[in-house]
Write an enzyme that holds these catalytic residues in place. Structure first.
Site, short mmCIF file in Angstrom:
data_model
loop_
_atom_site.label_atom_id
_atom_site.label_comp_id
_atom_site.label_asym_id
_atom_site.label_seq_id
_atom_site.Cartn_x
_atom_site.Cartn_y
_atom_site.Cartn_z
N HIS A 41 -0.67 0.02 -9.90
CA HIS A 41 -1.36 -0.89 -8.97
C HIS A 41 -1.81 -2.15 -9.73
O HIS A 41 -3.00 -2.49 -9.79
CB HIS A 41 -2.57 -0.21 -8.30
CG HIS A 41 -3.01 -0.91 -7.04
ND1 HIS A 41 -3.40 -0.26 -5.90
CD2 HIS A 41 -3.10 -2.23 -6.73
CE1 HIS A 41 -3.73 -1.14 -4.96
NE2 HIS A 41 -3.55 -2.35 -5.45
N ARG A 96 0.85 -1.19 0.00
CA ARG A 96 0.00 0.00 0.00
C ARG A 96 0.89 1.24 0.00
O ARG A 96 1.93 1.26 0.67
CB ARG A 96 -0.89 0.03 1.25
CG ARG A 96 -2.06 -0.94 1.21
CD ARG A 96 -3.11 -0.55 0.17
NE ARG A 96 -4.26 -1.44 0.17
CZ ARG A 96 -4.44 -2.46 -0.68
NH1 ARG A 96 -3.53 -2.72 -1.61
NH2 ARG A 96 -5.53 -3.19 -0.63
C1 GLV Z 1 -5.14 -5.15 -4.12
O1 GLV Z 1 -4.40 -4.26 -3.81
C2 GLV Z 1 -5.92 -5.93 -3.18
O2 GLV Z 1 -5.90 -5.61 -1.98
O3 GLV Z 1 -6.58 -6.88 -3.60
#
Ligand code: GLV
Length: 313
Positions: free
Chosen positions: A276, A228
């Protein structure tokens, strides 16, 4: 059983999830947020992907909140979340594999200089670099859960000197070194060439990668953040890169996503940015995981992958 499906999807994603979930469990009645809003007393379970805050209040029969995301930090921030309904996070072997692949790519690229070669190509520079062996490279994996544990094992299998760290035990049965607790971290960081972050985001891990954390790392080491954005204090990371203390950062996650166009990370020569995308939820395999939990709920059997709200994951 009536199951609400809600999240921050675009229309295409919502259609793909509906199709996968319906075909995995045709016996369940899947409701859109509009349908659930019209019949709040009928909703038994909710399958969610970072739903807008407030989406899960006023559902008196709700007995399970199943996340499609592995990390439930955003979900848990919703102050209107019904307090006594169990929450399950996504645990999918396909997602663990994808994450381990990204960790492996980043570590291999750092170890063998492939990011440097990409930069050299931009300048038309032909210059082979010294080649170290994998067992000369110390990789520390932060996090020993589903993803951290899988990544640590794969990296170890590739010959890296792996140590995995978690805030608390117990140790897993594993061939790589394991360390626990904050007091163990400075010494471990001090002998790390590459740190791969796969921790859950909790009150205890927010901002962990700050100036003092980075100062413990040896000069020339690198950071791979696949967990994160809020684990990292961005100004501290940029300062460590700018001073040359840190060699490179591979970043998949950011304090603000999408990463703002003007952010320095985009054009920093020592930063590799991913959108991401290190391990997305695969709706084909994840649907089976979701449906197994929903069927356990119907049958009154124990639910899997439950979140401990006090721990935050
Ligand atoms: C992605 O970041 C998730 O938490 O699935």
């Amino acid at each position: 059983m009536n199951v609400l499906l809600c999240g921050q999807f675009d229309a295409e994603e919502a259609a793909a999830w509906q199709a996968s979930l319906r075909s995995a469990a045709p016996e369940l009645n899947w409701l859109t947020p509009e349908q659930a809003h019209a019949r709040p007393n009928d909703v038994d379970a909710a399958v969610v992907a970072n739903p807008p805050p407030g989406s899960l209040q006023g559902l008196p029969r709700l007995r399970l909140i199943q996340s499609l995301w592995a990390g439930v930090d955003r979900l848990l921030q919703d102050a209107t979340l019904p307090p006594n309904v169990p929450i399950a996070r996504m645990v999918d072997p396909a997602m663990n594999d994808a994450m381990a692949q990204t960790a492996l790519w980043a570590v291999l690229s750092l170890h063998r200089g492939f990011f440097l070669y990409a930069a050299q190509q931009q300048r038309g520079l032909w210059q082979p670099l010294p080649q170290r062996r994998a067992d000369e490279v110390h990789v520390t994996v932060l996090g020993l859960g589903q993803m951290g544990g899988t990544a640590a094992r794969r990296l170890h299998e590739q010959g890296y000197k792996v140590a995995a760290w978690a805030s608390q035990g117990p140790a897993r049965s594993a061939r790589f070194e394991q360390q626990f607790g904050l007091p163990a971290l400075p010494e471990l960081l001090g002998r790390s060439d590459i740190v791969v972050n796969l921790l859950p985001l909790t009150a205890a891990t927010r901002g962990l990668v700050n100036a003092s954390f980075l100062a413990h790392l040896p000069r020339g080491s690198s950071l791979v953040n696949l967990a994160r954005g809020a684990h990292v204090v961005d100004v501290d990371l940029l300062a460590a890169l700018d001073s040359g203390h840190l060699h490179h950062a591979v970043l998949d996650v950011f304090n603000t996503e999408p990463l703002p166009a003007e952010h320095r990370y985009w054009r920093h020569p020592q930063v590799t940015v991913l959108p991401h995308a290190a391990a997305g939820t695969d709706e084909r395999s994840a649907a089976a995981v979701v449906v197994a939990n929903l069927r356990a709920l119907v049958a009154g059997q124990p639910l899997s992958h439950l979140v401990d709200r006090s721990r935050g994951y």
